[in-house]
Design a protein around this motif. Structure first.
Motif, PDB file in Angstrom:
ATOM      1  N   TYR A   1      24.779 -13.662  -5.729  1.00 37.98           N
ATOM      2  CA  TYR A   1      25.575 -12.275  -6.314  1.00 37.98           C
ATOM      3  C   TYR A   1      25.428 -11.310  -5.060  1.00 37.98           C
ATOM      4  O   TYR A   1      24.298 -11.083  -4.495  1.00 37.98           O
ATOM      5  N   ASN A   2      26.483 -10.804  -3.997  1.00 40.00           N
ATOM      6  CA  ASN A   2      26.414  -9.763  -3.203  1.00 40.00           C
ATOM      7  C   ASN A   2      26.937  -8.489  -3.636  1.00 40.00           C
ATOM      8  O   ASN A   2      28.029  -8.145  -4.352  1.00 40.00           O
ATOM      9  N   PRO A   3      25.981  -7.688  -4.013  1.00 40.92           N
ATOM     10  CA  PRO A   3      26.454  -5.965  -4.697  1.00 40.92           C
ATOM     11  C   PRO A   3      26.857  -5.138  -3.576  1.00 40.92           C
ATOM     12  O   PRO A   3      27.000  -5.707  -2.067  1.00 40.92           O
ATOM     13  N   THR A   4      27.357  -4.278  -3.932  1.00 41.24           N
ATOM     14  CA  THR A   4      27.939  -3.083  -3.128  1.00 41.24           C
ATOM     15  C   THR A   4      26.746  -2.539  -2.318  1.00 41.24           C
ATOM     16  O   THR A   4      25.844  -2.334  -3.238  1.00 41.24           O
ATOM     17  N   PRO A   5      26.827  -1.865  -1.347  1.00 36.81           N
ATOM     18  CA  PRO A   5      25.723  -0.696  -0.887  1.00 36.81           C
ATOM     19  C   PRO A   5      25.149   0.236  -2.028  1.00 36.81           C
ATOM     20  O   PRO A   5      24.333   0.636  -2.536  1.00 36.81           O
ATOM     21  N   GLU A   6      26.340   0.799  -2.573  1.00 35.14           N
ATOM     22  CA  GLU A   6      26.125   1.814  -3.679  1.00 35.14           C
ATOM     23  C   GLU A   6      25.490   1.194  -4.885  1.00 35.14           C
ATOM     24  O   GLU A   6      24.282   1.822  -5.338  1.00 35.14           O
ATOM     25  N   GLU A   7      25.822  -0.072  -5.536  1.00 31.31           N
ATOM     26  CA  GLU A   7      25.263  -0.676  -6.406  1.00 31.31           C
ATOM     27  C   GLU A   7      23.487  -0.724  -6.072  1.00 31.31           C
ATOM     28  O   GLU A   7      22.839  -0.474  -6.735  1.00 31.31           O
ATOM     29  N   LEU A   8      23.230  -1.442  -4.889  1.00 29.47           N
ATOM     30  CA  LEU A   8      22.016  -1.578  -4.460  1.00 29.47           C
ATOM     31  C   LEU A   8      21.224  -0.574  -4.461  1.00 29.47           C
ATOM     32  O   LEU A   8      20.177  -0.202  -4.827  1.00 29.47           O
ATOM     33  N   GLY A   9      21.696   0.898  -3.942  1.00 28.64           N
ATOM     34  CA  GLY A   9      21.173   2.281  -3.785  1.00 28.64           C
ATOM     35  C   GLY A   9      20.576   2.580  -5.053  1.00 28.64           C
ATOM     36  O   GLY A   9      19.673   3.342  -5.358  1.00 28.64           O
TER      37      GLY A   9
ATOM     38  N   TYR B   1      21.327  -3.269   6.095  1.00 31.54           N
ATOM     39  CA  TYR B   1      19.969  -3.079   6.531  1.00 31.54           C
ATOM     40  C   TYR B   1      19.474  -1.754   5.721  1.00 31.54           C
ATOM     41  O   TYR B   1      20.128  -0.614   5.782  1.00 31.54           O
ATOM     42  N   VAL B   2      18.282  -2.037   4.961  1.00 30.69           N
ATOM     43  CA  VAL B   2      17.631  -1.028   4.143  1.00 30.69           C
ATOM     44  C   VAL B   2      16.234  -0.775   4.620  1.00 30.69           C
ATOM     45  O   VAL B   2      15.511  -1.997   4.483  1.00 30.69           O
ATOM     46  N   LEU B   3      15.617   0.230   4.570  1.00 33.37           N
ATOM     47  CA  LEU B   3      14.430   0.555   4.983  1.00 33.37           C
ATOM     48  C   LEU B   3      13.801   1.407   3.881  1.00 33.37           C
ATOM     49  O   LEU B   3      14.106   2.494   3.620  1.00 33.37           O
ATOM     50  N   LEU B   4      12.925   0.743   3.240  1.00 32.56           N
ATOM     51  CA  LEU B   4      12.157   1.453   2.136  1.00 32.56           C
ATOM     52  C   LEU B   4      10.696   1.819   2.418  1.00 32.56           C
ATOM     53  O   LEU B   4      10.030   0.922   2.998  1.00 32.56           O
TER      54      LEU B   4
ATOM     55  N   VAL C   1       0.654  -1.237  -0.082  1.00 27.46           N
ATOM     56  CA  VAL C   1      -0.176   0.145   0.059  1.00 27.46           C
ATOM     57  C   VAL C   1       0.931   1.349  -0.277  1.00 27.46           C
ATOM     58  O   VAL C   1       2.117   1.224   0.229  1.00 27.46           O
ATOM     59  N   SER C   2       0.346   2.377  -0.297  1.00 30.68           N
ATOM     60  CA  SER C   2       1.126   3.696  -0.129  1.00 30.68           C
ATOM     61  C   SER C   2       1.520   3.716   1.067  1.00 30.68           C
ATOM     62  O   SER C   2       0.651   3.722   2.122  1.00 30.68           O
ATOM     63  N   GLY C   3       2.751   4.275   1.127  1.00 31.15           N
ATOM     64  CA  GLY C   3       3.441   4.253   2.772  1.00 31.15           C
ATOM     65  C   GLY C   3       3.856   2.900   3.288  1.00 31.15           C
ATOM     66  O   GLY C   3       4.302   3.093   4.500  1.00 31.15           O
ATOM     67  N   GLY C   4       3.567   1.759   2.753  1.00 29.04           N
ATOM     68  CA  GLY C   4       4.038   0.548   3.297  1.00 29.04           C
ATOM     69  C   GLY C   4       5.413   0.514   3.253  1.00 29.04           C
ATOM     70  O   GLY C   4       6.163   1.201   2.446  1.00 29.04           O
ATOM     71  N   LEU C   5       5.799  -0.237   4.301  1.00 31.14           N
ATOM     72  CA  LEU C   5       7.411  -0.150   4.585  1.00 31.14           C
ATOM     73  C   LEU C   5       7.908  -1.688   4.065  1.00 31.14           C
ATOM     74  O   LEU C   5       7.317  -2.739   4.221  1.00 31.14           O
ATOM     75  N   MET C   6       9.351  -1.627   3.754  1.00 29.83           N
ATOM     76  CA  MET C   6       9.895  -2.753   3.483  1.00 29.83           C
ATOM     77  C   MET C   6      11.350  -2.937   3.993  1.00 29.83           C
ATOM     78  O   MET C   6      12.041  -1.919   3.654  1.00 29.83           O
ATOM     79  N   ALA C   7      11.737  -3.968   4.812  1.00 31.00           N
ATOM     80  CA  ALA C   7      12.943  -3.835   5.414  1.00 31.00           C
ATOM     81  C   ALA C   7      13.702  -5.180   4.682  1.00 31.00           C
ATOM     82  O   ALA C   7      13.170  -6.340   4.904  1.00 31.00           O
ATOM     83  N   LEU C   8      14.920  -4.718   4.286  1.00 36.65           N
ATOM     84  CA  LEU C   8      15.894  -5.607   3.619  1.00 36.65           C
ATOM     85  C   LEU C   8      16.991  -5.724   4.525  1.00 36.65           C
ATOM     86  O   LEU C   8      17.438  -4.729   4.861  1.00 36.65           O
ATOM     87  N   ILE C   9      17.470  -7.059   4.708  1.00 38.32           N
ATOM     88  CA  ILE C   9      18.584  -7.253   5.325  1.00 38.32           C
ATOM     89  C   ILE C   9      19.539  -8.312   4.266  1.00 38.32           C
ATOM     90  O   ILE C   9      19.026  -9.183   3.734  1.00 38.32           O
ATOM     91  N   LEU C  10      20.658  -7.546   3.793  1.00 39.26           N
ATOM     92  CA  LEU C  10      21.310  -8.574   2.951  1.00 39.26           C
ATOM     93  C   LEU C  10      22.662  -8.479   3.017  1.00 39.26           C
ATOM     94  O   LEU C  10      23.286  -7.134   3.319  1.00 39.26           O
ATOM     95  N   THR C  11      23.621  -9.580   2.647  1.00 39.94           N
ATOM     96  CA  THR C  11      25.082  -9.288   2.804  1.00 39.94           C
ATOM     97  C   THR C  11      25.557  -8.620   1.704  1.00 39.94           C
ATOM     98  O   THR C  11      25.258  -9.094   0.368  1.00 39.94           O
ATOM     99  N   CYS C  12      26.396  -7.591   1.768  1.00 40.10           N
ATOM    100  CA  CYS C  12      26.916  -6.827   0.783  1.00 40.10           C
ATOM    101  C   CYS C  12      28.290  -6.802   0.882  1.00 40.10           C
ATOM    102  O   CYS C  12      29.027  -7.065   1.922  1.00 40.10           O
ATOM    103  N   LEU C  13      29.055  -6.417  -0.326  1.00 39.51           N
ATOM    104  CA  LEU C  13      30.401  -6.558  -0.646  1.00 39.51           C
ATOM    105  C   LEU C  13      30.975  -5.095  -0.385  1.00 39.51           C
ATOM    106  O   LEU C  13      30.367  -4.073  -1.045  1.00 39.51           O
TER     107      LEU C  13
ATOM    108  N   ARG D   1      16.270   4.320   5.270  1.00 40.22           N
ATOM    109  CA  ARG D   1      17.416   4.051   6.220  1.00 40.22           C
ATOM    110  C   ARG D   1      18.363   3.238   5.325  1.00 40.22           C
ATOM    111  O   ARG D   1      17.735   2.280   4.506  1.00 40.22           O
ATOM    112  N   MET D   2      19.715   3.170   5.491  1.00 40.64           N
ATOM    113  CA  MET D   2      20.617   2.473   4.850  1.00 40.64           C
ATOM    114  C   MET D   2      21.964   2.309   5.620  1.00 40.64           C
ATOM    115  O   MET D   2      22.453   3.163   5.557  1.00 40.64           O
ATOM    116  N   GLU D   3      22.077   1.288   6.222  1.00 44.02           N
ATOM    117  CA  GLU D   3      23.265   1.233   7.219  1.00 44.02           C
ATOM    118  C   GLU D   3      23.672  -0.074   7.456  1.00 44.02           C
ATOM    119  O   GLU D   3      23.003  -1.086   7.634  1.00 44.02           O
TER     120      GLU D   3
END
Lengths: 358, 358
Positions: free
Chosen positions: A265-273, A350-353, A210-222, A286-288
């Motif tokens: 495949y493990n992206p870099t944080p920049e690549e993911l962003g 950790y990325v919060l969208l 939904v509009s305003g809905g949140l998505m929390a991602l945790i992934l291993t990055c390089l 958030r992205m940390e």
């Protein structure tokens, strides 16, 4: 060609000694660390009135854990989300009608949902459903979810890039199962597949949240694109070496090994962003990096087996699995890489969208 | 006391020769016959604008099949419902945004959802979820369903009535596993348990269905309360006799048999109708017997085993199952009841309920 079908498999099911349910402590640490961040996200970023009103007379809150696997981790993650949302909802006053929760546990159709369902706590505070399917595809109706959680899953590609087994391609990955020690074209092929999968993932979720809905991602990055001094890469190197030993011993055919490439495949944080910004449906709230208490060392070998076994068995046959992992374990024990202090750690990101308003 | 826990079990899972997936032709006939009635219900009784608007900006239509088991029947039933709803939705004009469908497949947590998920057609026209749990309990959030389908499941009691193993009760069911040839108090205890379960079922669905939502029930009913000349009862009689033989042979303990009562009850249509009226949340839109082309005879024995095996194995142990059903099969073959022309058939009753406006 067979190699095209190198698809990720679910974690090892059941309740046995090599099961993911009993060998997911590594992932658990990341989740424990992320808990407080997710609680903060719900307290500060979630506009509960907006998301509930924009969704329904459901008067309920729908959570999905994508790539849930089996075991305590997924249950812990959704319980935490629900506790936080309840707390926030109650803060609007005592006259609020109690919010009902629906939790969707998603993983491949071949995930062990039977074990998952039997492990649901009898006193759970939510209605539970299992949703089989790849999360690069649509899984839910439009605007039906309020919170999506996806941890330690997005590094799995929907398939290994097909160029890797194409002899005429500069990305032909002869003699390797991964992009370590490979020409840059191989890594680029992996990166392109990740970008494609991520686009599908984000587009599907953009429709479902939904509009305003949140998505929390945790992934291993390089942390950066060049170093190979990471535990996960060391494990991959030793798996490749073990598979080659099996070829020499006549237990695995060379052709079979040649057509196999690890779909991770493990992206870099920049690549993911960048991929999230290109997609443009979500704001990055958030992205940390998560600061996890301990890291995976050679003692984490059962965890590696729990994650990789089904994939390897699906491709090479389950009859070679025990011998392969015996050889692998021996190599890990002999390797000095896990005791070297100079090794770099992967980043647990950790990325919060937040779904932008439609 | 152990007997209290005689609970129904799911149908035989997997894909083997005794599985429900391969032995559900009998139920399929009822479903095939019900198809046209369900299509008619959707065309004539369903107010699609009301149910969609009263539910959500989901803009989707949610179907639940309760007691779905595994195999082609549940897939066929939901496909048929969706086809009908689509047809009706499209009849409102070509500018309609396509309706999305979510299907919830429900059965006990011990149902073989893994096999069910792997049998979902790749080109299915709906999003699919499995929902583990007893349908006498709440399974879904408030007002989240538009159409509920429940076939050949409601005759399963949530448990055998506890009076049946209480030596001080007039309903003590010594020497029997069912209410055939029993004092009337035994049947009354079964009937009371059915009434209780049905009340829980209707109350739960009343919360979960939107105003105007439909519920199609198919269940095997008894034409009148006295006759025992029904195939299902004959099977039950022979199962009881086979279990007693096993006790004589020292393969099953007498105490174990004494504490076992079959958790199944077939109401009369009148009995069912009364319970629905007492509940008062639903209007009865249709209630009529299905005219099925053929009926179950002794050839349906694999179907009986597919339905009963898990229950029997769960109670007496899976090691006795093959021998028990061998003895049972032998008795069925020798019995003349299945060839007697005077046998009455049970009624396959179709009931269509509509959720009254809240």
């Amino acid at each position: 060609m067979e190699g095209i079908s190198t698809r990720p498999s679910p974690m090892k099911g059941g309740d046995g000694p090599y099961s993911y349910a009993h060998n997911s402590v590594y992932q658990r640490q990341g989740l424990e660390t992320a808990k407080v961040l997710i609680n903060e996200a719900i307290a500060e970023v979630l506009d509960i009135k907006e998301v509930i009103s924009s969704s329904s007379s459901w008067k309920s809150f729908a959570v999905a854990d994508l790539g849930c696997s089996v075991g305590p981790n997924t249950l812990m993650a959704v319980e935490n989300i629900i506790d936080s949302v309840k707390l926030k909802h109650q803060s609007f006053g005592q006259n609020q009608e109690a919010l009902e929760f629906m939790v969707f546990f998603n993983d491949h159709a071949s995930n062990d949902f039977n074990t998952l369902f039997q492990s649901l706590p009898p006193d759970k505070q939510y209605f539970a459903a299992g949703v089989p399917g790849l999360f690069q595809d649509r899984l839910f109706p439009k605007a039906s979810l309020h919170f999506v959680h996806c941890s330690y899953s997005l590094h799995w590609l929907s398939k290994a890039p097909k160029e890797l087994i194409d002899k005429s391609s500069p990305a032909w990955n002869k003699g390797r199962i991964y992009y370590i020690h490979a020409p840059k074209e191989v890594r680029e092929a992996y990166s392109a597949q990740f970008a494609k999968d991520m686009e599908s993932f984000l587009n599907a979720r953009a429709k479902e949240l939904v509009s305003g809905g949140l998505m929390a991602l945790i992934l291993t990055c390089l942390p950066d694109g060049n170093s190979i001094q990471y535990y996960d890469f060391a494990f991959m190197d030793l798996l490749e070496a073990s598979l080659k030993d099996m070829v020499y011993a006549g237990l695995v055919s060379e052709d079979k090994l040649e057509s196999f490439n690890f779909p991770q495949y493990n992206p870099t944080p920049e690549e993911l962003g960048t991929l999230i910004e290109i997609n443009s449906c979500f704001s990055i709230e958030r992205m940390e990096p998560l600061v996890c208490p301990t890291k995976r060392g050679s003692s984490g070998i059962h965890g590696v087996r729990a994650v990789w076994e089904e994939l390897v068995a699906g491709y090479f046959g389950s009859d070679i699995v025990d011998e392969l992992f015996d050889r692998f374990e021996e190599k890990v024990a002999k390797s000095s890489i896990f005791s070297q202090s100079g090794n770099k750690q992967m980043i647990e990101l950790y990325v919060l969208l937040k779904r932008k308003t439609y």
